[in-house]
Design an enzyme around this catalytic site. Sequence first.
Site, mmCIF file in Angstrom:
data_model
loop_
_atom_site.group_PDB
_atom_site.id
_atom_site.type_symbol
_atom_site.label_atom_id
_atom_site.label_comp_id
_atom_site.label_asym_id
_atom_site.label_seq_id
_atom_site.Cartn_x
_atom_site.Cartn_y
_atom_site.Cartn_z
ATOM 1 N N THR A 96 0.811 -1.221 0.000
ATOM 2 C CA THR A 96 0.000 0.000 0.000
ATOM 3 C C THR A 96 0.845 1.273 0.000
ATOM 4 O O THR A 96 1.959 1.292 0.544
ATOM 5 C CB THR A 96 -0.903 0.018 1.256
ATOM 6 O OG1 THR A 96 -1.524 1.300 1.376
ATOM 7 C CG2 THR A 96 -0.121 -0.233 2.532
ATOM 8 N N TYR A 131 -1.867 0.210 9.959
ATOM 9 C CA TYR A 131 -2.141 -0.493 8.707
ATOM 10 C C TYR A 131 -0.913 -0.445 7.803
ATOM 11 O O TYR A 131 -0.408 -1.476 7.338
ATOM 12 C CB TYR A 131 -3.366 0.134 8.014
ATOM 13 C CG TYR A 131 -3.522 -0.308 6.591
ATOM 14 C CD1 TYR A 131 -3.737 -1.646 6.288
ATOM 15 C CD2 TYR A 131 -3.440 0.608 5.537
ATOM 16 C CE1 TYR A 131 -3.848 -2.071 4.964
ATOM 17 C CE2 TYR A 131 -3.571 0.195 4.229
ATOM 18 C CZ TYR A 131 -3.767 -1.142 3.943
ATOM 19 O OH TYR A 131 -3.874 -1.558 2.645
#
Length: 327
Positions: A117, A141
């Site tokens: 990501t 995350y």
Amino acid sequence: MARILVTGGAGYIGAHGCKALRAAGHEPIVFDNFRTGWRDAVKFGEMIEGDLLDLDALKAAFAQAKPEAVMHFAALSNVGESMADPELYWRNNVGGSLNLLTAMRDAGVGSIVFSSTAATYGEPDEDPITETARQAPINPYGASKLAVEKMLDDFEKAHGIRSIAFRYFNVAGADPERQVGEHHVPETHLVPNVLDSVAGARDALTINGTDYPTPDGTCIRDYVHVMDLVDAHVLGTEWLLAGKESLRLNLGTGSGFSVREVVDAASEVVGETVPMNYGPRRPGDPARLVCDGTRAREVLGWSPERSVMAQMIGDAWAWRQTGRYSR
Ligand code: UDP
């Protein structure tokens, strides 16, 4: 034709990945715990129900599926949730990936395409962001995904497992044939939240922060059509199966859209105003994430032609109107 184990193949991006694999002549085998994924989303091959945190189940899945490569989508992916409950993210995303790599090593499977990501870049030190920008996540995350990238490096050095980590920017849209699409419960992502607000399926959209250092004060993101994104995964899998080297690649278009611009585009596509109000910043959100996506184009020959805002919203809207899953 190759057999590919697809973790998280019942989730939003994973289900589109299975469709793309099948269209390219491969055989996807879904491994999913169905906690956030949907049984209705498994339409393109076999399915094995299991949890990445269960190493024995994973080893049994490799014995059953006999994959030549792995696409690893299964993960938790909400920034806000990760800020509130980091343990969940470290356990599932990092612990699950560690089990997966362990099972791959033991089964002798040497190729993996991993969903990383842009959140690994944190507040980026480059704009647009290239793959060599500093990786300094500002939320759990992103930190969990960066930890897995490092794990991949180590498993390659020790065990020869080659990998592609695709660093996703913002994924939107749906299969234009409406076989699969985006459906999260609860939904937190911008495009489906905008469409749910228009459809009256939720309260007015809340814009998370209007005081960012951007031209209209709202966060800027780089949106990619899910079908384009999964095309890159098929190209990446074939790259690894051809024996080529590990890669770290951004997947984005290089165009930034602010939250307000996404809302305006949705109004235009749907032909209605989006009910909305303004709220505070969401913790963990960088102001602007826009990618330099030239490397994926040059190396893999990727061409994200469907990643046009109106098309992404139009496909997401069509799916929302007709195709959503039930459990
Ligand atoms: N966002 C928003 N309202 C919403 C959902 C998202 O303002 O209901 C904002 C969010 O704070 C971020 C951007 O839209 O600035 C994209 O968020 P999303 O959760 O879709 O993706 P992320 O960038 O977290 O991966």
